[in-house]
Design an enzyme around this catalytic site. Structure first.
Site, PDB file in Angstrom:
ATOM      1  N   LYS A  40      41.816 -31.864  12.474  1.00 27.88           N
ATOM      2  CA  LYS A  40      41.568 -32.410  11.128  1.00 27.88           C
ATOM      3  C   LYS A  40      40.579 -33.585  11.115  1.00 27.88           C
ATOM      4  O   LYS A  40      39.798 -33.729  10.181  1.00 27.88           O
ATOM      5  CB  LYS A  40      42.885 -32.833  10.477  1.00 27.88           C
ATOM      6  CG  LYS A  40      43.734 -31.646  10.042  1.00 27.88           C
ATOM      7  CD  LYS A  40      44.985 -32.094   9.327  1.00 27.88           C
ATOM      8  CE  LYS A  40      45.853 -30.885   9.012  1.00 27.88           C
ATOM      9  NZ  LYS A  40      47.105 -31.251   8.344  1.00 27.88           N
TER      10      LYS A  40
ATOM     11  N   GLY B 222      47.599 -37.741  11.800  1.00 26.49           N
ATOM     12  CA  GLY B 222      46.755 -37.095  10.794  1.00 26.49           C
ATOM     13  C   GLY B 222      47.495 -36.813   9.497  1.00 26.49           C
ATOM     14  O   GLY B 222      46.947 -37.021   8.411  1.00 26.49           O
TER      15      GLY B 222
END
Ligand code: NDP
Length: 282
Positions: free
Chosen positions: A66, A137
């Site tokens: 990500k 994340g």
């Protein structure tokens, strides 16, 4: 012609995203395909390039790519679209759109979480005291939408203090969030506080690890939310035993974030309730 989409991750075999997007496509009559693609740890950018050359229209991105997806999108395109949350605040994105020969990036995790809590679980976040456990994340992606929805002070609670502090600092760089007090606390550092909403955004549940929490942490009517799904985690068990009035896993968030990605790509928002129900019945 069928428009192609994919989710890229490592590992990826467990992903429910292909199944979710298939149900969305059937429900909305959209002609799309959606597959799960395993990228080697150092092969994310090459995989994205291969998909773009093969005419794919977009992709989802999951662990561990990500942050890399955010960088890649910003390298390729200076024109980051801010339709939901371009990810420029989170530095981590889960949705890429390849139209117009650029890569536009979005993070739909936050809106997915907020929609699941407020619309599906019917718990308002406004003025709620929130404890966000984790600073990876997932926590970074949901922090801003949570603050937008709650307009209240928030505590980030993480095993590694440095990561919680760094997340706090990135939030505080944004003017509109300076008004809220955000605290970074290391595991073991919570005392007498109580919270209305406690969200586990760690991957501790994967290894059945416990999160050290005081027994009195849950305020009356508190919501305990674990982003993991598929089984009861030690955090969820602890919450049930220590007074949380609603205990939820992350399946609803998974479907809600997927619906937002689908909307970005196809301009139509699927109905999430039947998809969540179908997955729960499996
Ligand atoms: P990261 O690897 O980026 O971050 C992991 C986080 O978990 C860090 O805060 C880390 O703490 C903490 N952690 C890991 N192991 C333990 C442990 N044994 N005890 C306590 N803390 C631990 O992962 P993500 O943030 O991307 O994902 C976190 C979880 O959220 C995953 O389970 C993922 O599946 C889930 N998720 C669910 C979504 C959904 O739609 N339902 C969407 C996105 C994520 P430290 O900093 O100390 O290492």
């Amino acid at each position: 012609m069928t428009d192609k989409y994919a989710v890229i991750g490592n590992p990826i075999a467990h992903s429910k995203s292909p199944q979710i997007h298939k149900m969305f496509a059937e429900q909305t009559g959209q002609d799309i395909s959606y597959e799960a693609i395993l990228a080697p740890p150092d092969g994310f950018a090459a995989t994205v390039e291969r998909l773009r050359k093969a005419g794919y229209k977009g992709c989802n991105v999951t662990v561990p790519f990500k942050f890399e997806a955010f960088k890649l999108a910003n390298d390729v395109s200076n024109e980051v679209i801010d339709a939901i949350d371009s990810g420029d605040k989170a530095d981590a994105v889960n949705t890429l759109d390849f139209r117009n020969y650029k890569i536009a990036s979005y993070n739909t995790d936050g809106i997915g979480l907020v929609n699941d809590i407020e619309q599906n679980l019917k718990v308002s976040l406004k003025n709620k005291r929130i404890l966000l456990i984790g600073a990876g994340g997932a926590a970074a992606g949901v922090l801003h939408p949570l603050l937008e929805a709650s307009q209240s002070p928030l505590v980030i609670y993480n095993r590694t203090l440095k990561k919680a502090t760094s997340l706090k600092k990135t939030v505080e760089q944004h003017d509109k969030f300076r008004l809220f007090s955000i605290k970074a606390v290391e595991f073991g550092g919570l005392r007498d506080e109580q919270f209305d909403v406690i969200i586990n955004a760690t991957s501790a549940g994967l290894t059945d690890s416990e999160i050290p929490l005081p027994a009195t942490i849950f305020a009356p009517s508190a919501l305990a939310y674990d982003m993991m799904y598929g089984r009861e985690t030690p955090f969820m068990k602890f919450a049930r035993e220590h007074g949380a009035s609603v205990v939820a896993d992350g399946l609803g968030m998974l479907v809600e974030q997927a619906a937002e990605s689908f909307r970005i790509w196809r301009g139509i928002r699927p109905d999430t309730a039947p998809v969540i129900a179908a997955l729960r019945n499996q």
